[in-house]
Design a protein around this motif. Sequence first.
Motif, mmCIF file in Angstrom:
data_model
loop_
_atom_site.group_PDB
_atom_site.id
_atom_site.type_symbol
_atom_site.label_atom_id
_atom_site.label_comp_id
_atom_site.label_asym_id
_atom_site.label_seq_id
_atom_site.Cartn_x
_atom_site.Cartn_y
_atom_site.Cartn_z
ATOM 1 N N SER A 145 0.090 -40.337 -31.827
ATOM 2 C CA SER A 145 -0.573 -40.403 -30.692
ATOM 3 C C SER A 145 -1.373 -41.545 -30.410
ATOM 4 C CB SER A 145 -1.732 -39.268 -30.520
ATOM 5 O OG SER A 145 -2.779 -39.368 -31.805
ATOM 6 N N LEU A 146 -1.183 -42.509 -31.554
ATOM 7 C CA LEU A 146 -2.097 -43.932 -31.456
ATOM 8 C C LEU A 146 -0.902 -45.089 -31.257
ATOM 9 C CD1 LEU A 146 -4.325 -43.656 -34.462
ATOM 10 C CD2 LEU A 146 -4.962 -43.300 -31.994
ATOM 11 N N THR A 147 0.136 -44.922 -31.793
ATOM 12 C CA THR A 147 1.016 -46.027 -31.836
ATOM 13 C C THR A 147 2.442 -45.508 -32.298
ATOM 14 O OG1 THR A 147 1.625 -48.192 -32.233
ATOM 15 C CG2 THR A 147 0.154 -47.229 -33.771
ATOM 16 N N GLY A 148 3.482 -46.227 -31.922
ATOM 17 C CA GLY A 148 4.579 -45.549 -32.355
ATOM 18 C C GLY A 148 5.245 -46.990 -33.505
ATOM 19 N N ILE A 149 4.294 -47.785 -33.637
ATOM 20 C CA ILE A 149 4.736 -49.006 -34.508
ATOM 21 C C ILE A 149 6.073 -49.671 -34.042
ATOM 22 C CG2 ILE A 149 4.647 -50.272 -36.571
ATOM 23 C CD1 ILE A 149 2.105 -49.202 -35.958
ATOM 24 N N ALA A 150 6.129 -50.180 -32.784
ATOM 25 C CA ALA A 150 7.241 -50.651 -32.027
ATOM 26 C C ALA A 150 7.579 -51.906 -32.774
ATOM 27 C CB ALA A 150 7.105 -50.731 -30.446
ATOM 28 N N HIS A 151 8.693 -52.583 -32.695
ATOM 29 C CA HIS A 151 9.067 -53.826 -33.083
ATOM 30 C C HIS A 151 9.776 -54.661 -31.895
ATOM 31 C CE1 HIS A 151 8.577 -52.871 -37.466
ATOM 32 N NE2 HIS A 151 8.872 -51.641 -36.867
ATOM 33 N N TYR A 152 8.991 -55.810 -31.654
ATOM 34 C CA TYR A 152 9.433 -56.608 -30.571
ATOM 35 C C TYR A 152 10.657 -57.518 -31.200
ATOM 36 C CZ TYR A 152 10.311 -60.263 -27.325
ATOM 37 O OH TYR A 152 10.793 -61.163 -26.402
ATOM 38 N N LEU A 153 11.699 -57.711 -30.902
ATOM 39 C CA LEU A 153 12.886 -58.143 -31.350
ATOM 40 C C LEU A 153 13.186 -59.433 -30.397
ATOM 41 C CD1 LEU A 153 15.168 -55.485 -32.989
ATOM 42 C CD2 LEU A 153 13.455 -56.833 -34.043
ATOM 43 N N SER A 154 12.875 -60.818 -30.860
ATOM 44 C CA SER A 154 13.195 -61.699 -30.012
ATOM 45 C C SER A 154 14.463 -62.374 -30.411
ATOM 46 C CB SER A 154 12.255 -63.054 -30.284
ATOM 47 O OG SER A 154 12.465 -64.023 -29.357
ATOM 48 N N THR A 155 15.070 -63.331 -29.426
ATOM 49 C CA THR A 155 16.604 -63.900 -29.496
ATOM 50 C C THR A 155 16.361 -65.192 -29.301
ATOM 51 O OG1 THR A 155 17.026 -63.358 -27.180
ATOM 52 C CG2 THR A 155 17.635 -61.631 -28.873
ATOM 53 N N SER A 156 17.466 -66.002 -29.715
ATOM 54 C CA SER A 156 17.495 -67.422 -29.385
ATOM 55 C C SER A 156 17.304 -67.565 -27.818
ATOM 56 C CB SER A 156 18.693 -68.090 -29.905
ATOM 57 O OG SER A 156 20.046 -67.393 -29.290
ATOM 58 N N LYS A 157 18.096 -66.920 -27.065
ATOM 59 C CA LYS A 157 18.107 -66.715 -25.713
ATOM 60 C C LYS A 157 16.505 -66.813 -25.187
ATOM 61 C CE LYS A 157 19.623 -64.818 -21.404
ATOM 62 N NZ LYS A 157 20.864 -64.044 -20.794
ATOM 63 N N LYS A 158 15.855 -65.974 -25.659
ATOM 64 C CA LYS A 158 14.334 -65.580 -25.264
ATOM 65 C C LYS A 158 13.583 -66.990 -25.637
ATOM 66 C CE LYS A 158 13.063 -62.401 -23.805
ATOM 67 N NZ LYS A 158 12.674 -61.871 -22.307
ATOM 68 N N ILE A 159 13.682 -67.513 -26.749
ATOM 69 C CA ILE A 159 13.037 -68.644 -27.283
ATOM 70 C C ILE A 159 13.386 -69.798 -26.389
ATOM 71 C CG2 ILE A 159 12.907 -70.511 -28.989
ATOM 72 C CD1 ILE A 159 11.426 -67.953 -29.885
#
Length: 345
Positions: A145-159
């Motif tokens: 209920s506090l957080t799902g501990i999500a993982h943001y995944l970056s890519t070379s395109k995003k960089i």
Amino acid sequence: MGDYLVVGVHSDAEVEQNKGPCVMKEDERYAAVAACKWVDEVVKDAPYVTTLEILDQYDIDFVVHGDDITTAADGTDCYQLVKDAGRYRECRRTVGISTTELVGRMLLLTRDHHIRGSRSVRSPIQGVDESVVANFSQGSMPAGSLTGIAHYLSTSKKIIQFSSGREPGSGDRVVYVDGAFDLFHTGHIEFFKRARELGDYLLVGVHDDQTVNAVKGGNFPVMNLQERVLGVLQCRYVDEVIIGAPYSVTKDVLEDVYHVDVVVHGASDQPLDIDGKDPYALPKERNIYREVDHPRLDLTTTAIIERIIENRHVYIARQARKAQKALAEAEAEQREKEMRAALHI
């Protein structure tokens, strides 16, 4: 989508009424948005429910929001008025990173979001009373209920999207700064601004998760390396980033990426490296080390975390309300999608 970006930022009172307590104060949020390199104008104290009047006042053609519904305290869609007027556009919501997620990480003191590496040394949280946070993860509510501990995944395109792509010109004075730059805030922005004034090109070294955790301990950093790099790159004063820079400034840092003319650090205490050495020993030897002062030395990542810790129960209640609100918004979003699909049959 357009040629000129105007960003409306809500006041603390508006956010408190419709969403819950703010982590950053309104003046801090105004400054943070103004420092984003894609923002042309900031509207302070923007209404939580966007009206046609506010659009006309600032000569705005249309509103852009993520593909998730945001509701006000009374449950109404904050963008229904502009949707009905045909002045609304959507972009894909960035999955895995949000204020709710970051508050959850601070409440649980989790390290699940860190990008794993080989360097790991246990040490106490610097600047935060451990007796206050020792059992912080053992709240009265389930973790989900506090957080799902999500993982943001970056890519070379995003960089690439975030990178300026600019190289230092002939004769440009290159300034190097380094740090964790966790929970990117106005203290970092003011520091970058002052450092940039000492040269023509600002190169920022961002330490990896294990290096930061080895030096600071606890669950630092709250944001992982990918998240922190993008947070730094969006700042209008930054030209380039070294991803995973060493904690101690080395000859490679000073000579191999670009020729660094000056190394800058804030006018505050700097923890020693894990080997007990001064991380700025080399630039000091070369007489290229400088310290800068700025008006937001009081605002640090630790200070922001302490805001959460000191008001733990308020933020736990906020997370619970957000979870309930998110369910209602998801249901409304699904209904809207079904209505759109029906209209296209």
